[in-house]
Design an enzyme around this catalytic site. Structure first.
Site, mmCIF file in Angstrom:
data_model
loop_
_atom_site.group_PDB
_atom_site.id
_atom_site.type_symbol
_atom_site.label_atom_id
_atom_site.label_comp_id
_atom_site.label_asym_id
_atom_site.label_seq_id
_atom_site.Cartn_x
_atom_site.Cartn_y
_atom_site.Cartn_z
ATOM 1 N N TYR A 16 -2.155 6.012 -4.632
ATOM 2 C CA TYR A 16 -3.200 7.041 -4.518
ATOM 3 C C TYR A 16 -2.779 8.230 -5.364
ATOM 4 O O TYR A 16 -1.597 8.576 -5.409
ATOM 5 C CB TYR A 16 -3.374 7.485 -3.061
ATOM 6 C CG TYR A 16 -4.083 6.484 -2.185
ATOM 7 C CD1 TYR A 16 -5.366 6.048 -2.486
ATOM 8 C CD2 TYR A 16 -3.471 5.979 -1.041
ATOM 9 C CE1 TYR A 16 -6.021 5.140 -1.666
ATOM 10 C CE2 TYR A 16 -4.128 5.068 -0.217
ATOM 11 C CZ TYR A 16 -5.398 4.660 -0.542
ATOM 12 O OH TYR A 16 -6.041 3.755 0.260
ATOM 13 N N HIS A 35 -13.810 -1.970 -1.618
ATOM 14 C CA HIS A 35 -12.849 -1.673 -0.557
ATOM 15 C C HIS A 35 -13.225 -2.436 0.733
ATOM 16 O O HIS A 35 -13.071 -1.917 1.841
ATOM 17 C CB HIS A 35 -12.824 -0.159 -0.292
ATOM 18 C CG HIS A 35 -11.446 0.392 -0.008
ATOM 19 N ND1 HIS A 35 -10.698 1.050 -0.948
ATOM 20 C CD2 HIS A 35 -10.694 0.389 1.124
ATOM 21 C CE1 HIS A 35 -9.556 1.434 -0.406
ATOM 22 N NE2 HIS A 35 -9.515 1.040 0.850
ATOM 23 N N SER A 64 0.826 -1.202 0.000
ATOM 24 C CA SER A 64 0.000 0.000 0.000
ATOM 25 C C SER A 64 0.865 1.258 0.000
ATOM 26 O O SER A 64 1.985 1.256 0.516
ATOM 27 C CB SER A 64 -0.880 -0.016 1.258
ATOM 28 O OG SER A 64 -1.498 1.228 1.456
ATOM 29 N N LYS A 97 -8.279 -0.281 -9.146
ATOM 30 C CA LYS A 97 -8.923 -1.025 -8.052
ATOM 31 C C LYS A 97 -10.099 -0.213 -7.536
ATOM 32 O O LYS A 97 -9.929 0.937 -7.124
ATOM 33 C CB LYS A 97 -7.912 -1.241 -6.922
ATOM 34 C CG LYS A 97 -8.491 -1.860 -5.657
ATOM 35 C CD LYS A 97 -7.364 -2.233 -4.696
ATOM 36 C CE LYS A 97 -7.878 -2.868 -3.427
ATOM 37 N NZ LYS A 97 -8.395 -1.877 -2.472
ATOM 38 N N THR A 108 -5.883 2.919 -6.859
ATOM 39 C CA THR A 108 -7.159 2.803 -6.145
ATOM 40 C C THR A 108 -8.029 4.001 -6.501
ATOM 41 O O THR A 108 -7.623 5.148 -6.330
ATOM 42 C CB THR A 108 -6.916 2.733 -4.625
ATOM 43 O OG1 THR A 108 -6.164 1.554 -4.363
ATOM 44 C CG2 THR A 108 -8.212 2.681 -3.848
HETATM 45 C C1 LIG Z 1 -7.320 -2.631 7.473
HETATM 46 C C2 LIG Z 1 -7.462 -2.457 5.990
HETATM 47 C C3 LIG Z 1 -6.676 -1.532 5.325
HETATM 48 C C4 LIG Z 1 -6.782 -1.359 3.936
HETATM 49 N N1 LIG Z 1 -5.945 -0.473 3.305
HETATM 50 C C5 LIG Z 1 -6.032 -0.319 1.959
HETATM 51 C C6 LIG Z 1 -5.143 0.557 1.272
HETATM 52 O O1 LIG Z 1 -4.260 1.172 1.864
HETATM 53 N N2 LIG Z 1 -5.307 0.698 -0.061
HETATM 54 C C7 LIG Z 1 -6.265 0.017 -0.763
HETATM 55 O O2 LIG Z 1 -6.369 0.188 -1.975
HETATM 56 N N3 LIG Z 1 -7.098 -0.849 -0.138
HETATM 57 C C8 LIG Z 1 -6.999 -1.032 1.193
HETATM 58 N N4 LIG Z 1 -7.854 -1.908 1.834
HETATM 59 C C9 LIG Z 1 -8.844 -2.687 1.038
HETATM 60 C C10 LIG Z 1 -8.264 -4.053 0.627
HETATM 61 O O3 LIG Z 1 -7.235 -3.920 -0.314
HETATM 62 C C11 LIG Z 1 -9.370 -4.923 -0.018
HETATM 63 O O4 LIG Z 1 -9.970 -4.214 -1.084
HETATM 64 C C12 LIG Z 1 -10.440 -5.366 0.966
HETATM 65 O O5 LIG Z 1 -9.905 -5.581 2.251
HETATM 66 C C13 LIG Z 1 -11.116 -6.635 0.473
HETATM 67 O O6 LIG Z 1 -12.114 -7.045 1.346
HETATM 68 P P1 LIG Z 1 -11.908 -8.210 2.459
HETATM 69 O O7 LIG Z 1 -11.139 -7.589 3.590
HETATM 70 O O8 LIG Z 1 -13.311 -8.567 2.800
HETATM 71 O O9 LIG Z 1 -11.144 -9.333 1.802
HETATM 72 C C14 LIG Z 1 -7.752 -2.094 3.210
HETATM 73 C C15 LIG Z 1 -8.547 -3.026 3.889
HETATM 74 C C16 LIG Z 1 -8.424 -3.223 5.254
HETATM 75 C C17 LIG Z 1 -9.292 -4.247 5.940
#
Ligand SMILES: Cc1cc2nc3c(=O)[nH]c(=O)nc-3n(C[C@H](O)[C@H](O)[C@H](O)COP(=O)(O)O)c2cc1C
Length: 331
Positions: free
Chosen positions: A82, A228, A59, A204, A108
């Site tokens: 980002y 997300h 990330s 994404k 994203t």
């Molecule tokens: C704690 C946490 C932090 C996340 N941080 C980012 C991030 O920095 N950038 C991003 O594009 N998605 C982020 N996501 C989304 C994940 O990449 C992903 O799309 C999502 O967790 C998928 O759903 P799931 O947790 O049900 O598998 C984050 C998700 C969680 C749970």
């Protein structure tokens, strides 16, 4: 819908996604601040992904540098980006990622403003930390986490350290989102970015057919259907429900991936049967990371692999290509 008596003697789970060969059709989706889960953070997730032969994402808000991870782990690595108001900064970050040898750039697009994370509001979660009474109580209840937190290297955001001050000074993550990211980014901006990157590039957070077509037109090589993990637009439809019509619209031109709510091997097989090329996981590996670091993520990925092999066998399929819509019926 399984088929029987197919002589399933061995199962091949490998897939090729955006030019990357993965030993299984599941990859670790990028997530922020992994050293808050466990002091090993991104190193644990990257090591586990590498031993499972799959891709992991770093990330923009990662707590280990993309260069360190690239050098340490020989497995496909994507970088989650980002889009900043400062176009020069965007270009220099792309150049940095190229230099490091990042395989896939992932922009994203569903986070031009932060979601309303009510749980974070309740728990008082913020970066930099503001230690509240409730926070102190958590430190006392989870002493090992607290000891590890204070005895390991200070939390940092090496992808952004020139811009976000973790010491409580210039810029918190909240302000990073509101002040530095560009909610006005549009298709022309992204088209320019795709040209500049000149490699595997995916968006994404695409959810509509129209956006998927546009992504293909501007030269993206992939899209990830994602809400997300339900953390952004409240009430958003689930990516799985959007999959079939988007695969029908663009699946012959670009790789369609999906994430959100995947907890089981059969969840993955359902998405692949509809036409997804691979499936991202977030919390499925983040909770084991919190519980047991690298060993936890390795265990989670090996359980996923075992489930996939068993489920494929029971479906009567020896390779991912054999999963088709014939395998699914909707009630
Ligand atoms: C704690 C946490 C932090 C996340 N941080 C980012 C991030 O920095 N950038 C991003 O594009 N998605 C982020 N996501 C989304 C994940 O990449 C992903 O799309 C999502 O967790 C998928 O759903 P799931 O947790 O049900 O598998 C984050 C998700 C969680 C749970």
């Amino acid at each position: 819908m399984p088929n029987v008596l197919r002589g399933v003697d061995g199962v091949d789970l490998s897939v090729t996604v955006m030019g990357q060969k993965l030993a299984m059709p599941v990859y670790c989706s990028p997530s922020a601040l992994q050293r808050l889960f466990h002091h090993q953070g991104e190193r644990a997730a990257a090591a586990a992904a590498a031993s499972a032969g799959t891709m992991f994402g770093v990330s923009s808000l990662g707590t280990v540098s993309l260069e360190e991870l690239r050098k340490a782990y020989d497995t496909p690595q994507l970088y989650q980006f980002y889009f900043h108001k400062d176009r020069g900064l965007n270009r220099s970050m792309l150049e940095r990622a190229k230099q490091a040898g990042i395989d896939v750039m992932m922009l994203t697009v569903d986070s031009i403003t932060g979601g309303n994370r009510e749980r974070d509001l309740r728990s008082g979660f913020s970066i930099p930390f503001r230690l509240t009474a409730a926070g102190m109580a958590q430190f006392i209840l989870k002493p090992r986490w607290g000891i590890n937190y204070v005895t390991h290297e200070r939390l940092a955001l090496p992808q952004l350290d020139a811009f976000v001050d973790m010491s409580g000074g210039a810029l918190s993550i909240g302000r990073y989102f509101t002040e530095m990211l560009d909610p006005a980014m549009d298709w022309d901006d992204v088209a320019e970015m795709v040209r500049f990157w000149d490699g595997q590039f995916c968006l994404k957070g695409v959810m509509s057919v129209a956006d998927a077509k546009r992504a293909a037109e501007i030269g993206c090589t992939g899209i990830v259907l994602s809400n997300h993990g339900g953390r952004q637009l409240d009430g958003s439809r689930s990516p799985f429900d959007q999959l079939a019509e988007i695969v029908d619209a663009v699946g012959d031109r670009i790789d369609v991936l999906m994430d959100g709510g995947v907890q089981r091997g059969t969840h993955v097989l359902k998405a692949l049967s509809l036409g997804a090329k691979a499936v991202g996981i977030g919390r499925y590996y983040l909770f084991p990371l919190a519980a047991a670091g690298q060993a936890g993520v390795e265990r989670a990925l090996s359980l996923m692999r075992e489930e996939l092999v068993r489920d494929m066998t029971l479906m009567g399929c020896t390779s991912i290509a054999e999963l088709t819509r014939e395998n699914l019926r909707f009630r």
